[in-house]
Design an enzyme around this catalytic site. Structure first.
Site, PDB file in Angstrom:
ATOM      1  N   ARG A  81       0.956  -1.307  -0.130  1.00  0.00           N
ATOM      2  CA  ARG A  81       0.201   0.000   0.080  1.00  0.00           C
ATOM      3  C   ARG A  81       1.029   1.303  -0.026  1.00  0.00           C
ATOM      4  NH1 ARG A  81      -2.908  -3.238  -1.387  1.00  0.00           N
ATOM      5  NH2 ARG A  81      -4.913  -3.755  -0.510  1.00  0.00           N
ATOM      6  N   GLU A 109      -3.112   8.332  -5.000  1.00  0.00           N
ATOM      7  CA  GLU A 109      -3.258   7.440  -6.271  1.00  0.00           C
ATOM      8  C   GLU A 109      -4.625   8.171  -7.050  1.00  0.00           C
ATOM      9  OE1 GLU A 109      -3.399   3.186  -6.097  1.00  0.00           O
ATOM     10  OE2 GLU A 109      -1.443   3.334  -5.251  1.00  0.00           O
ATOM     11  N   HIS A 128      -1.092  -0.618 -10.538  1.00  0.00           N
ATOM     12  CA  HIS A 128      -1.062  -1.433  -9.594  1.00  0.00           C
ATOM     13  C   HIS A 128      -2.097  -2.545 -10.103  1.00  0.00           C
ATOM     14  CE1 HIS A 128      -1.484  -3.126  -5.434  1.00  0.00           C
ATOM     15  NE2 HIS A 128      -2.744  -3.070  -5.297  1.00  0.00           N
TER      16      HIS A 128
END
Length: 172
Positions: A81, A109, A128
């Protein structure tokens, strides 16, 4: 152990370091969420990969002190994370060109097109890959490992995502 099998193509030794007992347990942190415990392993390994959950105890648990312990020419990987790593501290240490980083998660993000990370040549940024279907997980993992191995050995990546491509994928 699954991680040993995954990194075997990189001929890497795998040492599991528990810097934090886990979310909801504070035995590995101080009052300001700094990682406690034995961090000497960070200075003796060429590849350091972070795998943990997002919770108050893991917020910025990897910070300047940890980056300063990394070996020269080592690789720091964060696919857990973005909030786990103090991104500003990471950027400052990456600017010193002592180590490389591979990231697919970021503090904010989508990654801003003005992010300093995009300007550094010793960082590889991936979108991701969270939540792939079970049948794709092994393919994604294999491709990532093969690209990392290729990059370490030759400096080339077969499944390259240019900064321009990444910007189209991550900028809202």
């Amino acid at each position: 152990m699954k991680m040993r099998r995954i990194v075997a193509p990189l001929l890497a030794a795998v040492i599991v370091i528990s810097l934090l007992a886990g979310c909801g347990k504070s035995s590995g942190t101080s009052e300001n969420n700094q990682v406690g415990g034995d961090t000497k392993e960070l200075s003796i390994n060429k590849i350091v990969s972070v795998h943990t959950a997002k919770c108050p105890e893991t917020d910025h648990m990897i910070h300047s002190r940890h980056f300063s312990l990394l070996q020269d020419n080592s690789i720091f990987i964060n696919t857990s994370r973005g909030s786990v790593v103090d991104e500003e501290s990471l950027i400052q240490h990456l600017k010193q060109k002592r180590f490389k980083a591979v990231l697919d998660v970021y503090q904010k993000e989508p990654l801003s097109e003005n992010s300093e990370l995009l300007k550094l040549d010793n960082v590889i940024l991936f979108p991701h890959q969270a939540g792939p279907t079970k049948d794709r997980l092994s393919i994604i993992t294999k491709n990532l490992i093969m690209d990392l191995k290729s990059y370490i050995e030759t400096g080339n990546i077969e499944n390259v995502i240019t900064k321009e491509m990444a910007m189209r994928m991550i900028i809202a």
